[in-house]
Design an enzyme around this catalytic site. Structure first.
Site, PDB file in Angstrom:
ATOM      1  CB  THR A 199      -6.412  -9.463 -21.595  1.00 36.40           C
ATOM      2  OG1 THR A 199      -7.010 -10.592 -22.232  1.00 36.40           O
ATOM      3  CG2 THR A 199      -6.965  -9.352 -20.183  1.00 36.40           C
ATOM      4  NE  ARG A 200     -11.170  -8.948 -28.155  1.00 39.88           N
ATOM      5  CZ  ARG A 200     -10.670  -9.777 -29.066  1.00 39.88           C
ATOM      6  NH1 ARG A 200      -9.413  -9.652 -29.449  1.00 39.88           N
ATOM      7  NH2 ARG A 200     -11.403 -10.712 -29.612  1.00 39.88           N
ATOM      8  CG  HIS A 204      -6.922 -19.898 -20.137  1.00 40.14           C
ATOM      9  ND1 HIS A 204      -8.004 -20.371 -19.441  1.00 40.14           N
ATOM     10  CD2 HIS A 204      -7.434 -19.296 -21.244  1.00 40.14           C
ATOM     11  CE1 HIS A 204      -9.116 -20.093 -20.104  1.00 40.14           C
ATOM     12  NE2 HIS A 204      -8.801 -19.436 -21.199  1.00 40.14           N
ATOM     13  CG  HIS A 207      -3.293 -15.357 -20.921  1.00 42.75           C
ATOM     14  ND1 HIS A 207      -4.142 -16.442 -21.036  1.00 42.75           N
ATOM     15  CD2 HIS A 207      -3.276 -14.748 -22.121  1.00 42.75           C
ATOM     16  CE1 HIS A 207      -4.632 -16.463 -22.256  1.00 42.75           C
ATOM     17  NE2 HIS A 207      -4.114 -15.457 -22.944  1.00 42.75           N
ATOM     18  NE  ARG A 293       1.637 -14.901 -34.059  1.00 44.45           N
ATOM     19  CZ  ARG A 293       0.579 -15.015 -34.819  1.00 44.45           C
ATOM     20  NH1 ARG A 293      -0.616 -14.714 -34.365  1.00 44.45           N
ATOM     21  NH2 ARG A 293       0.706 -15.423 -36.074  1.00 44.45           N
TER      22      ARG A 293
END
Ligand SMILES: Nc1ncnc2c1ncn2[C@@H]1O[C@H](COP(=O)(O)OS(=O)(=O)O)[C@@H](OP(=O)(O)O)[C@H]1O
Length: 574
Positions: A199-200, A204, A207, A293
């Site tokens: 992730t970047r 929350h 996730h 996605r």
């Protein structure tokens, strides 16, 4: 058992070269050098620690062309993103870069020699072709294509590396694991099946839900493996994000998940980047990798259309899954169902069932304005971290930048504004009065255009730093030139509010009000290049407020500025 590295052997060059590092460091002192760019520094770190195995250096021409055209190194091994050391013609000439030459690669922050490169070749990449084939279009709306054309230099130097030392880190050092360290850590924890999440962005509830579902499905442990190198321009800074991840980790059951930071420079290359990410995770010992996605998507192209389809990345990793050698966990985003108070995968939402989501843009708007962020969306501990980094407007800094002729009344308004703002207890207020700025910052400068521009740039720098720190800064120079005022705006507004206030008192009135008789002296030729007489004043066309002291009192002028600040939420409670 941790996963086998790509190509079979983990190329940890630090371990390989451990016993000759002192000799290499001494040799580096005698060699010509290249100061790395931020991106090259990230790439170098992952080549040296084995994160980019099987690479042992920057790509030579044969490997580069093969990666661009076939997504493979010249030896046939899958590799999707070109890892190149770009240099200018001047650097080549200055450092006499040529095949078989040895060059020291220096950390841009402190010029420490990190590695020695033995040059294999110097070649000119076909940037348009690289953009088309690697990123899908030669379109400057793609950040990696902009980088290629506007930042990367003309030539690439290919060659192998010997490791001298790791780049120093001063932030979250304990959370940074090299592939060798992570493999040892998994061994200690007795983790054999590990699913990694890339992730970047801040994480929350959605996730957390998505990653736990992935772990449950594959009976695996979880590695939260966010990128802290370079991400998409405009992303939330990594300091804030890491504090978010740390606030989130206790929300996983004990022993389920670990956090490790990856010093990767992302390219936002969508499908090709997803394969690259999977290979990097494999090198870190991970067995499963979540591809969601629009993985590493750069957004829209110059025609307003997405560069890649939402599932292009999943399709490409699926196509190469055997060669990648890591199990891909394709994942739909989960979405919140208020009726059942749970998160469900977006593709499993039954017909007619209402779901809720808050987009990244909406979240940023809520943070900016201090609006509430519901508990179903995020954890209070996470929101608190985000709020600390994104204080509402009434806690952010701002600059009031006055411009106007000598004796226009701007100094009086600036002083009155300082007093008025001092009534608020929320910020410290600094007035950079023109005479102080000239004496303290610009005493050696005169009044040529060049000197005035430097004077304004220095005041803008100080005001910018005050604004960044949350203070109110008031500057009141003549600032007669548009370009210097615009440059000041650019410097300051990245840190908070910026308001240009033009005190537009007509010249005749300024002359009348000039008690010190400066205009008279200038008219007699005792002062040269005097603004309004024999030097220009470019009337601003982009002022946020225009004041004419012949029409308005100082009090009214101050009140207008206060109203402007209130309207934008900088003063008063939200
Ligand atoms: N040639 C010339 N042109 C304009 N002003 C001159 C010049 N020489 C000296 N002064 C005095 O310097 C004050 C303006 O300095 P600034 O720093 O505001 O000027 S600038 O923004 O760099 O143009 C300004 O005073 P204040 O307006 O009281 O600040 C002038 O009295």
């Amino acid at each position: 058992m941790a996963n086998t590295p790509h190509g079979g052997v983990l190329k940890d060059l630090y371990l390989r070269d451990a016993n000759k590092q002192t000799i290499l460091a001494a040799e580096a002192e005698t060699l010509p050098s290249i100061i790395l760019t931020d991106r090259q520094l990230c790439d170098l770190e992952l080549i040296l620690n084995g994160g980019f195995s099987p690479l042992e250096g920057f790509l030579n021409q044969k490997d580069y062309e093969s990666v661009v055209e076939k997504m493979r190194l010249a030896n046939g091994l899958l590799w999707t993103i070109p890892i190149t050391l770009d240099v200018s013609k001047e650097q080549i000439e200055e450092s006499k870069i040529a095949p078989s030459k040895r060059i020291a690669l220096l950390d841009p922050r402190d010029y420490t020699a990190l590695a020695i490169l033995t040059v294999e070749d110097v070649y000119q990449p076909n940037k348009a072709k690289e953009a088309e084939l690697v990123y899908g279009a030669n379109d400057l709306a793609h950040p990696a294509v902009t980088y290629l054309h506007e930042i990367a230099k003309e030539f690439n130097v290919g060659g192998s590396l010997e490791a001298i030392q790791t780049p120093s880190h001063y932030d979250y050092v304990a959370n940074r694991y090299t592939p060798t360290e992570l493999r040892a850590h998994f061994k200690k924890l007795q983790w054999t099946r590990v699913v990694a999440f890339q992730t970047r962005n801040p994480m929350h509830r959605a996730h957390r839900e998505l990653t736990v579902r992935a772990a449950r499905q594959r009976k695996a442990h979880l590695l939260i493996h966010p990128v802290v190198g370079l991400t998409k321009p405009g992303d939330i800074d990594h300091y804030t994000r890491v504090r978010v991840y740390k606030a989130l980790m206790p929300k996983y059951p004990n022993g389920m998940a670990e956090l490790s930071l990856l010093p990767l420079a992302m390219r936002m290359g969508g499908p090709r980047e997803a394969v690259w990410h999977a290979l990097i995770r494999k090198n870190h010992g991970v067995t499963h990798f979540i591809v969601g996605r629009d993985h590493a998507g750069p957004g829209k192209n110059s025609q307003g259309v997405d560069f890649y389809g939402p599932y292009d990345a999943q399709i490409l990793v699926e196509e190469y899954k055997n060669e990648i050698g890591i199990e891909i966990v394709p994942f739909q985003m989960v979405t919140y169902s208020p009726d059942t108070d749970e998160y469900i995968p977006a593709d499993e939402v039954p017909e007619g069932v209402k779901t809720l989501n808050i987009s990244g843009t909406e979240l940023r708007r809520r943070l900016k304005t201090g609006l509430s962020i519901p508990e179903w969306f995020s954890y209070p501990e996470v929101v608190q971290v985000l709020r600390q980094s994104h204080p509402p407007r009434n806690q952010q800094g701002f600059t009031i930048f006055f411009t106007g002729l000598h004796a226009s009344g701007k100094n009086a308004i600036a002083r009155a504004l300082q007093v008025s703002l001092n009534q608020e207890s929320t910020r410290s207020v600094s007035l950079l009065a023109s005479e102080n700025s000239r004496a303290e910052l610009s005493s050696e400068l005169g009044f040529s255009k060049r000197d005035r521009d430097i004077n304004i740039a220095r005041q803008a720098f100080v005001a910018g730093e005050l604004t960044r720190a949350g203070a109110a800064a008031i500057v009141a120079p003549i600032a007669p030139y548009n370009d210097a005022r615009n440059a000041a705006k650019k410097t300051i507004e990245q840190f908070g509010g910026f308001y240009l206030v033009h005190v537009a008192t007509p010249l005749e009135e300024c002359i009348k009000r000039d008690r010190d008789g400066i205009y008279e002296r200038a008219k007699r030729g005792e002062i040269k290049e005097f603004t309004g007489l024999d030097a220009p004043y470019e009337v601003p066309t982009n002022a946020d407020l225009t004041i004419d002291i012949t029409q308005q009192s100082v009090s009214q002028a101050v009140h207008e500025i206060i109203l402007l600040l209130e309207k934008d939420g900088y003063i008063g409670s939200a």
